[in-house]
Enzyme design. Structure first.
Site, PDB file in Angstrom:
ATOM      1  N   LYS A 169       0.838  -1.204   0.000  1.00 27.00           N
ATOM      2  CA  LYS A 169       0.000   0.000   0.000  1.00 27.00           C
ATOM      3  C   LYS A 169       0.875   1.256   0.000  1.00 27.00           C
ATOM      4  O   LYS A 169       2.072   1.182   0.302  1.00 27.00           O
ATOM      5  CB  LYS A 169      -0.905  -0.014   1.241  1.00 27.00           C
ATOM      6  CG  LYS A 169      -0.149   0.021   2.570  1.00 27.00           C
ATOM      7  CD  LYS A 169      -1.077  -0.264   3.749  1.00 27.00           C
ATOM      8  CE  LYS A 169      -0.315  -0.261   5.064  1.00 27.00           C
ATOM      9  NZ  LYS A 169      -1.163  -0.728   6.180  1.00 27.00           N
ATOM     10  N   ARG A 181     -10.662  -0.086  15.069  1.00 26.20           N
ATOM     11  CA  ARG A 181     -10.504   0.721  13.869  1.00 26.20           C
ATOM     12  C   ARG A 181     -11.537   0.203  12.873  1.00 26.20           C
ATOM     13  O   ARG A 181     -12.650   0.679  12.865  1.00 26.20           O
ATOM     14  CB  ARG A 181      -9.055   0.632  13.364  1.00 26.20           C
ATOM     15  CG  ARG A 181      -8.661   1.771  12.472  1.00 26.20           C
ATOM     16  CD  ARG A 181      -7.181   1.775  12.148  1.00 26.20           C
ATOM     17  NE  ARG A 181      -6.733   0.559  11.464  1.00 26.20           N
ATOM     18  CZ  ARG A 181      -5.497   0.392  10.985  1.00 26.20           C
ATOM     19  NH1 ARG A 181      -4.586   1.336  11.143  1.00 26.20           N
ATOM     20  NH2 ARG A 181      -5.161  -0.714  10.366  1.00 26.20           N
ATOM     21  N   TYR A 196      16.953  28.924  10.511  1.00 28.20           N
ATOM     22  CA  TYR A 196      15.747  29.655  10.908  1.00 28.20           C
ATOM     23  C   TYR A 196      15.531  29.551  12.411  1.00 28.20           C
ATOM     24  O   TYR A 196      15.656  28.465  12.991  1.00 28.20           O
ATOM     25  CB  TYR A 196      14.516  29.092  10.197  1.00 28.20           C
ATOM     26  CG  TYR A 196      14.432  29.449   8.732  1.00 28.20           C
ATOM     27  CD1 TYR A 196      14.305  30.781   8.328  1.00 28.20           C
ATOM     28  CD2 TYR A 196      14.469  28.464   7.765  1.00 28.20           C
ATOM     29  CE1 TYR A 196      14.219  31.105   6.986  1.00 28.20           C
ATOM     30  CE2 TYR A 196      14.381  28.779   6.411  1.00 28.20           C
ATOM     31  CZ  TYR A 196      14.257  30.101   6.033  1.00 28.20           C
ATOM     32  OH  TYR A 196      14.165  30.423   4.715  1.00 28.20           O
ATOM     33  N   MET A 234      13.250  24.053   4.070  1.00 28.90           N
ATOM     34  CA  MET A 234      12.530  23.383   2.985  1.00 28.90           C
ATOM     35  C   MET A 234      13.475  22.572   2.100  1.00 28.90           C
ATOM     36  O   MET A 234      13.164  21.440   1.722  1.00 28.90           O
ATOM     37  CB  MET A 234      11.787  24.426   2.132  1.00 28.90           C
ATOM     38  CG  MET A 234      10.942  23.795   1.032  1.00 28.90           C
ATOM     39  SD  MET A 234      10.121  25.000  -0.016  1.00 28.90           S
ATOM     40  CE  MET A 234       8.827  25.592   1.051  1.00 28.90           C
TER      41      MET A 234
END
Ligand code: PLP
Length: 359
Positions: free
Chosen positions: A35, A131, A254, A302
């Site tokens: 999957k 679930r 950052y 990023m």
């Protein structure tokens, strides 16, 4: 020249990891869970490596199931969430798929369908994960309704474990499953990777290994992938593209979250969160530069992240970097970042070029 980042996919490692799963399964069939684009490794790569050897496959999307059939694979293909609307059933018949049946809503759709050809189904029982799945006390009635449908050829009973990977284990869910299903002479499918590796008594007739195929451990705190004999399939690598020399008190990246305690040399790696590297990986997350271990520094941006080269005098621009994979277990990086290898693999970004190694 493209950015130096790339993901290498080792098909031979994938094949060998499947063989380990297969051997653990004993008499049971081992359906490879592919999957989510084979846990980010590329469905086509999984088809190439496992197509000739796997007993079957398990996934979620009809499009992925169709890709397997179009590649010529004839093994059983389980749809782990079954179908969502009546039109899906026509595709299930056409492609010869094995849907999971987990809800009253799905059962009603199947009763109304009058399929053109018979299908096999996996009947999912909720044994405590809460679930998907039918409640245990609904099982008798559900089975009676399923058996009344001439287009249901075979029924396999299925459940999924919530804690096969931790110290609690599977005993409570196993006991419930056995109570619900006692006296039923039907094949069962219970085990994910963790259950397959730790609880051979849960093998049943079909096992569903996923993460172990990709060379990571479902329980890295208890057993490393290496100790389990598993080989990493995906290696995410890049290069140092910048070097900075820091004076004590200077900050990195950052937010300036890392402050140099003394003179330091740092490297800037062409890999960031837009490549799939977790932004929440903190200072200190392990990374290899020139094959040697060091640590990340400051916030992941990023497109870049920083690492400590202070003790790696020979490292500089162009030095090879391993983010995870060969030589640095994805499990270690995931643990440092407060997540699991599954999430690292699945998050590999589409912009990262993939190199397939045939082995
Ligand atoms: C994803 C999944 C698996 C595989 O789990 P791993 O922990 O990756 O081995 C097995 N069964 C079901 C129902 C799943 O959704």
């Amino acid at each position: 020249m493209p950015r130096p980042i790339r993901a290498s996919i080792d098909l031979e490692a994938l094949r060998q990891n499947y063989v380990i799963a297969r051997n653990k399964a004993g008499q049971a069939k081992a359906y490879a869970v592919v999957k989510a684009n084979a846990y980010g490794h590329g469905l086509a790569n999984a088809i190439q490596a496992l197509g000739p050897v796997a007993d079957g496959f398990a996934l979620l999307d009809l499009a992925e199931a169709r890709a397997l059939r179009e590649a010529g694979l004839t093994q059983p293909i389980v749809l782990l969430e079954g179908f969502f609307e009546p039109a899906d059933l026509a595709d299930i018949v056409a492609l010869g798929l094995t849907p999971t049946l987990h809800s009253e809503a799905q059962l009603t759709l199947l009763e109304r369908a009058a399929l053109a050809a018979p299908i096999d189904v996996m009947l999912k029982i909720n044994s405590g994960m809460n679930r998907l799945g039918f409640a245990g006390d609904a099982l008798g009635a559900t089975l009676a309704r399923l058996r009344a449908l001439s287009w249901v050829r075979s029924i396999t009973l299925m459940t999924h474990f919530a804690r096969a990977d931790d110290e609690i284990g599977i005993s409570t869910q196993m006991a419930r499953f056995k109570t619900f299903t006692s006296g039923l002479d039907l094949p069962v499918s219970l085990a994910n990777s963790a259950a397959l590796l730790r609880f051979p008594e849960a093998a049943g007739q079909v096992v569903r290994p996923g993460i172990m195929l990709y060379g990571a451990s479902p329980m890295p705190d208890l057993h490393s992938a290496e100790a389990l004999g598993l080989k990493p399939v995906m290696t995410l690598s890049s290069e140092i593209i910048g070097v900075q020399t820091l004076s004590p008190g200077e900050r990195v990246g950052y937010g300036g979250t890392f402050e140099a305690p003394g003179p330091m040399r740092i490297g800037v790696v062409a890999c960031g969160y837009a490549d799939g590297y977790p932004r929440h990986a903190p200072t200190g997350t392990p990374i290899l530069v020139g094959g040697r271990r060091t640590r990340t520094l400051g916030r992941v941006s990023m497109d870049m992240l920083a690492c400590d080269l202070t003790h790696l005098e020979e490292a500089g621009i162009g030095s090879p970097v391993t983010l995870w994979g060969q030589g640095l277990a994805a499990d270690e990086v995931a643990t440092a970042a407060g997540t699991i290898s599954y999430e690292l693999f699945c998050a590999l970004a589409a912009r990262v070029p993939v190199r397939v190694m045939e082995g």
